[in-house]
Motif scaffolding. Structure first.
Motif, short mmCIF file in Angstrom:
data_model
loop_
_atom_site.label_atom_id
_atom_site.label_comp_id
_atom_site.label_asym_id
_atom_site.label_seq_id
_atom_site.Cartn_x
_atom_site.Cartn_y
_atom_site.Cartn_z
N ARG A 230 32.34 3.42 -3.41
CA ARG A 230 32.66 3.43 -4.50
C ARG A 230 32.99 2.20 -5.47
NH1 ARG A 230 36.80 3.18 -0.73
NH2 ARG A 230 38.96 2.25 -1.46
N ASP A 231 33.29 2.08 -6.76
CA ASP A 231 33.55 1.04 -7.40
C ASP A 231 34.26 0.01 -6.69
OD1 ASP A 231 31.95 1.51 -9.65
OD2 ASP A 231 33.52 3.07 -10.34
N GLU A 232 35.41 0.15 -6.06
CA GLU A 232 36.24 -0.73 -5.66
C GLU A 232 35.52 -1.48 -4.30
OE1 GLU A 232 37.05 2.18 -6.38
OE2 GLU A 232 39.00 2.21 -7.63
N SER A 233 34.76 -0.64 -3.49
CA SER A 233 34.16 -1.37 -2.41
C SER A 233 32.96 -2.16 -3.07
CB SER A 233 33.63 -0.04 -1.26
OG SER A 233 33.09 0.97 -1.87
N ALA A 234 32.21 -1.56 -3.97
CA ALA A 234 30.99 -2.59 -4.49
C ALA A 234 31.56 -3.82 -4.98
CB ALA A 234 30.31 -1.94 -5.48
N ALA A 235 32.78 -3.78 -5.64
CA ALA A 235 33.49 -5.03 -6.42
C ALA A 235 33.80 -5.96 -5.34
CB ALA A 235 34.69 -4.52 -7.08
N ALA A 236 34.19 -5.22 -4.20
CA ALA A 236 34.82 -6.26 -3.00
C ALA A 236 33.69 -7.00 -2.09
CB ALA A 236 35.30 -5.41 -2.03
N VAL A 237 32.35 -6.47 -2.36
CA VAL A 237 31.21 -7.15 -1.62
C VAL A 237 31.16 -8.69 -1.93
CG1 VAL A 237 28.87 -6.96 -1.23
CG2 VAL A 237 30.24 -4.85 -1.28
N VAL B 229 33.83 -7.88 10.36
CA VAL B 229 32.26 -8.62 10.27
C VAL B 229 32.33 -9.81 10.92
CG1 VAL B 229 30.68 -9.57 8.93
CG2 VAL B 229 31.78 -7.63 7.78
N ALA B 230 33.55 -10.86 10.89
CA ALA B 230 33.37 -12.13 11.62
C ALA B 230 33.50 -11.70 13.18
CB ALA B 230 34.66 -12.79 11.23
N ARG B 231 34.39 -10.55 13.56
CA ARG B 231 34.47 -10.39 14.87
C ARG B 231 33.00 -9.83 15.67
NH1 ARG B 231 39.33 -8.52 14.03
NH2 ARG B 231 38.65 -6.30 13.81
N LEU B 232 32.49 -9.15 14.74
CA LEU B 232 30.89 -8.32 15.16
C LEU B 232 30.05 -9.34 15.10
CD1 LEU B 232 31.06 -5.36 12.88
CD2 LEU B 232 31.15 -5.46 15.32
N ALA B 233 30.12 -10.51 14.48
CA ALA B 233 29.07 -11.71 14.21
C ALA B 233 29.31 -12.74 15.34
CB ALA B 233 29.17 -12.29 12.83
N GLN B 234 30.54 -12.86 15.61
CA GLN B 234 30.97 -13.56 16.87
C GLN B 234 30.35 -13.08 17.91
OE1 GLN B 234 34.94 -14.28 15.83
NE2 GLN B 234 34.68 -16.36 15.67
N ALA B 235 30.56 -11.63 18.13
CA ALA B 235 30.05 -11.01 19.34
C ALA B 235 28.43 -10.86 19.36
CB ALA B 235 30.68 -9.45 19.28
N ASP C 100 37.80 0.04 5.49
CA ASP C 100 37.45 0.29 4.14
C ASP C 100 37.05 -0.79 3.49
OD1 ASP C 100 37.53 0.78 1.42
OD2 ASP C 100 39.84 1.22 1.24
N THR C 101 35.77 -1.12 2.92
CA THR C 101 35.38 -2.13 2.43
C THR C 101 36.09 -2.72 1.24
OG1 THR C 101 33.20 -1.20 3.24
CG2 THR C 101 32.96 -3.08 1.66
N ALA C 102 36.69 -1.99 0.56
CA ALA C 102 37.72 -2.41 -0.64
C ALA C 102 38.69 -3.26 0.04
CB ALA C 102 38.38 -1.22 -1.47
N ASP C 103 39.17 -3.11 1.04
CA ASP C 103 39.97 -3.93 2.05
C ASP C 103 39.20 -5.22 2.56
OD1 ASP C 103 41.99 -5.22 3.85
OD2 ASP C 103 42.47 -3.39 4.52
N VAL C 104 39.54 -6.11 1.61
CA VAL C 104 38.48 -7.35 1.79
C VAL C 104 39.07 -8.23 3.30
CG1 VAL C 104 37.82 -9.65 0.87
CG2 VAL C 104 37.78 -7.83 -0.51
N ASP C 105 40.19 -8.35 3.23
CA ASP C 105 40.86 -8.93 4.43
C ASP C 105 40.23 -8.52 5.79
OD1 ASP C 105 42.06 -10.71 2.96
OD2 ASP C 105 44.05 -9.95 3.06
#
Ligand code: SF4
Length: 408
Positions: free
Chosen positions: A69-76, A52-58, A41-46
């Motif tokens: 939704r607004d919460e995920s857009a605000a988290a970006v 993303v860090a794991r995918l980038a490292q891979a 859930d993108t709203a879950d920043v942690d």
């Protein structure tokens, strides 16, 4: 008879307009880019930062995140900042459906932090609002200097367009099969949307197209046709590829054929993870498709024989697995210290039938004894036999030799 020249090499890459996605160039003759998508859930920043860090490292060179939704857009913007602080400057792509125009307008921080916007023309709006909302997203992309991917998907195809083509088809003297009309609708949706984006003022070098379906033959047909009708950069992917080996096989078969024909500038392997499964698997599979086909090199490949009735020992399988795991663990450091290490090849073979030959072809290879009782294993380096390992720790000794070879 004279030796016939081989004609099975890949076709030249289809020329496409290169698109800069946050510093990663897609198309324009550049290397085929590996990308992936989070399932947090993108709203879950942690959770999103960690994935993303794991995918980038891979090795994921671009990562897409859901912005629903607004919460995920605000988290970006917070996700982007946290990743940068952790040293991950991986371009983030926002996946928008239904209300992307509104989310981007209401969250300028999100519009700025993303490196690309993915628009699905099948659900960007309904009826008369459709084009207007699509144009709104494109105008935001122009304002922020961002590229877009126009991502058509079989599962959310523009129903109005499909109905119109079906109606047209039914009036033909010899109507085409419904499947052919579906394929055409997918392609037209992508091309029409790209034209609309360009008319709105988005330059060609800011547009990537994809046209995903879940059936291998449909995917090959659609992408062949799409790449014939446009020079936009192409994102390849099989949607809903499936679980486990089915998803891997279907993606490899479909993308392998298209890549061989020079089609595709970036790939995503969409695998359904097992609950709690590792999302980085899709990055690994994408890299393996590109590397086994000879398009890119990411990590030294360990060639191992399948084993057969001649082998009563499992030593070679265990050693092949251990060496591959050693390499994976060491790669982040090796990449820094030994540029070009990705091209290394290692062979771990089960017996003398193909063992010495295959080992000689690798940079470093070992031909293990077929049986547990046979105590010796010749090792080949750069095609020459350099040692014969004996004793209780042949595997350990060979791991040291591989590490020494890379060090040298
Ligand atoms: Fe069997 Fe030897 Fe061939 Fe491996 S190399 S598959 S053990 S014959």
């Amino acid at each position: 008879a004279p030796i016939e020249p081989l004609i099975a090499d890949p076709l030249p890459r289809r020329p496409t307009v290169g698109v800069d996605v946050g510093g990663i160039v897609v198309g324009g003759g550049g290397p085929v880019v590996v990308q992936s998508m989070t399932n947090t859930d993108t709203a879950d920043v942690d959770a999103t930062v960690a994935q993303v860090a794991r995918l980038a490292q891979a090795g994921s060179e671009i990562v897409r995140i859901t912005v629903d939704r607004d919460e995920s857009a605000a988290a970006v913007p917070r996700i982007r900042e946290r990743l940068l602080r952790l040293g991950h400057d991986v371009p983030l792509v926002g996946d928008f459906h239904y209300i992307g125009h509104k989310l981007l307008a209401d969250h300028p921080g999100c519009a700025e932090a993303l490196a690309k916007y993915r628009i699905n023309p099948g659900n960007v709006g309904f009826k008369d609002k459709k084009d207007r909302q699509f144009v709104q997203i494109v105008e935001t992309a122009i304002r922020y200097g961002k590229p877009v991917r126009i991502g058509v998907n079989w599962g959310s195809l523009d129903q109005e367009l499909l109905t119109r083509l079906m109606d047209e088809n039914s009036t033909l003297a010899q109507p085409l099969p419904a499947r052919a009309v579906m394929r055409e609708a997918i392609i037209r949706s992508a091309i029409y949307s790209a034209q609309l984006a360009e008319e709105t003022g988005l330059p060609r070098e800011k547009i990537i197209l994809s046209a995903k379906v879940s059936n291998v033959q449909d995917l090959i047909a659609v992408y062949r046709d799409l790449s014939r009708r446009t020079d936009h950069a192409i994102h390849l992917g099989l949607t809903e590829a499936g679980m486990g080996s089915k998803g891997i096989v279907a993606s490899s078969a479909a993308m392998g054929i298209l890549l061989q024909e020079g089609i595709g500038d970036t790939i995503r392997v969409s695998l359904t993870p097992e609950p709690g499964g590792d999302r980085t698997r899709e990055v690994q599979v994408a890299q393996e498709i590109l590397q086994t086909m000879g398009f890119r090199q990411f990590i030294p490949i360990v060639a191992a024989c399948p084993g057969c009735g001649r082998t009563t020992s499992t030593l070679f399988q265990e050693l092949a697995e251990t060496i591959q795991a050693d390499i994976r663990a060491a790669m982040p450091e090796w990449r820094e210290r030994y540029p070009g290490v990705e091209a290394l090849s290692v062979a771990v073979m089960g017996c003398i039938v193909n063992g010495p030959g295959e080992s000689k072809h690798a940079d470093i290879g070992i031909s293990l004894p077929g049986t547990a009782e046979t105590p010796s294993a010749p090792v080949y380096v750069d095609g020459q036999k350099v040692a014969t390992l004996r004793g209780p720790d042949i595997a350990g000794d060979f791991r040291v030799m591989v590490a020494d070879y890379i060090e040298r």
